[in-house]
Design an enzyme around this catalytic site. Sequence first.
Site, mmCIF file in Angstrom:
data_model
loop_
_atom_site.group_PDB
_atom_site.id
_atom_site.type_symbol
_atom_site.label_atom_id
_atom_site.label_comp_id
_atom_site.label_asym_id
_atom_site.label_seq_id
_atom_site.Cartn_x
_atom_site.Cartn_y
_atom_site.Cartn_z
ATOM 1 N N ALA A 98 0.820 -1.224 0.000
ATOM 2 C CA ALA A 98 0.000 0.000 0.000
ATOM 3 C C ALA A 98 0.852 1.272 0.000
ATOM 4 C CB ALA A 98 -0.945 -0.008 1.195
ATOM 5 N N SER A 99 2.176 1.113 -0.096
ATOM 6 C CA SER A 99 3.007 2.326 -0.063
ATOM 7 C C SER A 99 3.041 3.019 -1.424
ATOM 8 C CB SER A 99 4.428 1.979 0.388
ATOM 9 O OG SER A 99 4.965 1.000 -0.465
ATOM 10 N N ASN A 151 -1.710 -7.701 -1.607
ATOM 11 C CA ASN A 151 -1.525 -7.041 -2.902
ATOM 12 C C ASN A 151 -0.057 -6.798 -3.235
ATOM 13 O OD1 ASN A 151 -2.332 -4.914 -5.057
ATOM 14 N ND2 ASN A 151 -1.157 -3.718 -3.564
ATOM 15 N N SER A 167 -2.702 -11.443 -11.467
ATOM 16 C CA SER A 167 -2.497 -10.614 -12.663
ATOM 17 C C SER A 167 -3.114 -11.345 -13.837
ATOM 18 C CB SER A 167 -1.008 -10.446 -12.921
ATOM 19 O OG SER A 167 -0.783 -9.945 -14.227
ATOM 20 N N TYR A 170 7.548 -13.927 -13.252
ATOM 21 C CA TYR A 170 6.365 -13.167 -12.820
ATOM 22 C C TYR A 170 5.078 -13.956 -13.079
ATOM 23 C CZ TYR A 170 3.103 -9.252 -12.304
ATOM 24 O OH TYR A 170 2.063 -8.428 -11.909
ATOM 25 N N LYS A 197 2.334 -15.505 -10.419
ATOM 26 C CA LYS A 197 0.933 -15.068 -10.411
ATOM 27 C C LYS A 197 -0.008 -16.258 -10.658
ATOM 28 C CE LYS A 197 1.552 -10.779 -9.386
ATOM 29 N NZ LYS A 197 1.026 -10.209 -8.139
HETATM 30 N N1 LIG Z 1 0.703 -2.334 -12.433
HETATM 31 C C1 LIG Z 1 0.218 -3.314 -13.158
HETATM 32 O O1 LIG Z 1 0.036 -3.167 -14.398
HETATM 33 C C2 LIG Z 1 -0.164 -4.615 -12.541
HETATM 34 C C3 LIG Z 1 -0.815 -5.571 -13.331
HETATM 35 C C4 LIG Z 1 -1.171 -6.788 -12.777
HETATM 36 C C5 LIG Z 1 -0.902 -7.044 -11.450
HETATM 37 N N2 LIG Z 1 -0.273 -6.110 -10.686
HETATM 38 C C6 LIG Z 1 0.005 -6.442 -9.282
HETATM 39 O O2 LIG Z 1 -0.527 -5.435 -8.452
HETATM 40 C C7 LIG Z 1 0.205 -5.414 -7.227
HETATM 41 C C8 LIG Z 1 0.596 -3.976 -6.919
HETATM 42 O O3 LIG Z 1 1.494 -3.544 -7.918
HETATM 43 P P1 LIG Z 1 1.634 -2.021 -8.388
HETATM 44 O O4 LIG Z 1 1.480 -2.008 -9.839
HETATM 45 O O5 LIG Z 1 0.793 -1.133 -7.548
HETATM 46 O O6 LIG Z 1 3.198 -1.803 -8.128
HETATM 47 P P2 LIG Z 1 4.007 -0.835 -7.161
HETATM 48 O O7 LIG Z 1 3.528 0.571 -7.298
HETATM 49 O O8 LIG Z 1 5.435 -1.123 -7.437
HETATM 50 O O9 LIG Z 1 3.605 -1.352 -5.707
HETATM 51 C C9 LIG Z 1 4.097 -2.540 -5.189
HETATM 52 C C10 LIG Z 1 3.842 -2.514 -3.702
HETATM 53 O O10 LIG Z 1 4.252 -3.768 -3.132
HETATM 54 C C11 LIG Z 1 5.145 -3.518 -2.046
HETATM 55 N N3 LIG Z 1 6.090 -4.604 -1.917
HETATM 56 C C12 LIG Z 1 6.757 -5.250 -2.897
HETATM 57 N N4 LIG Z 1 7.552 -6.192 -2.362
HETATM 58 C C13 LIG Z 1 7.374 -6.142 -1.009
HETATM 59 C C14 LIG Z 1 7.924 -6.820 0.085
HETATM 60 N N5 LIG Z 1 8.846 -7.784 -0.071
HETATM 61 N N6 LIG Z 1 7.518 -6.490 1.332
HETATM 62 C C15 LIG Z 1 6.615 -5.522 1.524
HETATM 63 N N7 LIG Z 1 6.059 -4.813 0.528
HETATM 64 C C16 LIG Z 1 6.438 -5.126 -0.724
HETATM 65 C C17 LIG Z 1 5.829 -2.204 -2.432
HETATM 66 O O11 LIG Z 1 6.397 -1.637 -1.276
HETATM 67 P P3 LIG Z 1 7.673 -0.614 -1.332
HETATM 68 O O12 LIG Z 1 7.562 0.125 -2.643
HETATM 69 O O13 LIG Z 1 7.469 0.255 -0.144
HETATM 70 O O14 LIG Z 1 8.881 -1.457 -1.284
HETATM 71 C C18 LIG Z 1 4.656 -1.421 -2.985
HETATM 72 O O15 LIG Z 1 3.860 -0.903 -1.942
HETATM 73 C C19 LIG Z 1 1.396 -6.357 -7.436
HETATM 74 O O16 LIG Z 1 1.105 -7.602 -6.837
HETATM 75 C C20 LIG Z 1 1.478 -6.499 -8.942
HETATM 76 O O17 LIG Z 1 2.073 -7.710 -9.345
HETATM 77 C C21 LIG Z 1 0.107 -4.915 -11.193
#
Ligand SMILES: NC(=O)c1ccc[n+]([C@@H]2O[C@H](COP(=O)([O-])OP(=O)(O)OC[C@H]3O[C@@H](n4cnc5c(N)ncnc54)[C@H](OP(=O)(O)O)[C@@H]3O)[C@@H](O)[C@H]2O)c1
Length: 242
Positions: free
Chosen positions: A9-10, A77, A128, A141, A145
């Site tokens: 959520a960051s 998430n 995903s 990845y 997923k």
């Molecule tokens: N963006 C897309 O197109 C997309 C598509 C399909 C699925 N998703 C999925 O949606 C989810 C959120 O992704 P997003 O796109 O919002 O990416 P993002 O902006 O990079 O956010 C990822 C989040 O996960 C946290 N995180 C990652 N590894 C972690 C760990 N080891 N411990 C604690 N926190 C962790 C990050 O924390 P910090 O940044 O503080 O480290 C950040 O809050 C993911 O599961 C991703 O695979 C995204």
Amino acid sequence: MKTILITGASSGIGAAIALLYAHKGFMVFAGGRSQERLADLAVQHENITTFSCDLTSKESIENLSLNIPALDILLLNAGSCEYINDALNFDGDLFARVMTNNLIATGYCLDAWLKLVKPNGQLAITSSCASFLPLPRAEAYGASKAALTYLAKTLAIDLKPHKIDVSVINPGFVQTSLTDKNTFKMPCIITADQAAQYIFKGLSRKSSEINFPKRFTYTLKLLSILPSSLWKYLASKMEKGA
Ligand SMILES: NC(=O)c1ccc[n+]([C@@H]2O[C@H](COP(=O)([O-])OP(=O)(O)OC[C@H]3O[C@@H](n4cnc5c(N)ncnc54)[C@H](OP(=O)(O)O)[C@@H]3O)[C@@H](O)[C@H]2O)c1
């Protein structure tokens, strides 16, 4: 007051969901690693309590001094994406990193927090639409997923007697720091706020699968029923054109 715990959520999708649920009157527990980004989130709404933790460390999760009450929704998430750029010289460390971050860490979160979900509460896991079919360079990845989707669907069966509904969330492309790194075209890309709206709506309906945006996820679902030899041909063409 209803409660939700959201990991990842960051930033990105998770931050947008945290804010949306806070605005809807939920008490929100929002996790991430970056203390700076979590502090930025916490000041945006009084209903948000943040916690910083690397979810790949079971010990760090256990050592969190959080006073979490019973949860209405547990939304797992957090995740990251790295591509296998050279399949022949397979990078096993990269593979382990992605599987640990996306899959194993989710297991640690379930271990710590699933028992806090109330009867008639909900568990949601962000997978995903990459899990629908094999995509180029997504060996790590996509596998992580696909495993999360299986995990969520299995939990949906085993948690039914405990009256916990399970949703698997399959976003298409969403503009976040995760996709900012992509150099290829991302069809039908949406904002994190739009993604949060889709997720809110899906969770309110207790949908077992929350796929969005529809025009993209329907296309991928259709492609996923093609004979694998035809998909392999199309995917290799796609890769060459990227
Ligand atoms: N963006 C897309 O197109 C997309 C598509 C399909 C699925 N998703 C999925 O949606 C989810 C959120 O992704 P997003 O796109 O919002 O990416 P993002 O902006 O990079 O956010 C990822 C989040 O996960 C946290 N995180 C990652 N590894 C972690 C760990 N080891 N411990 C604690 N926190 C962790 C990050 O924390 P910090 O940044 O503080 O480290 C950040 O809050 C993911 O599961 C991703 O695979 C995204």
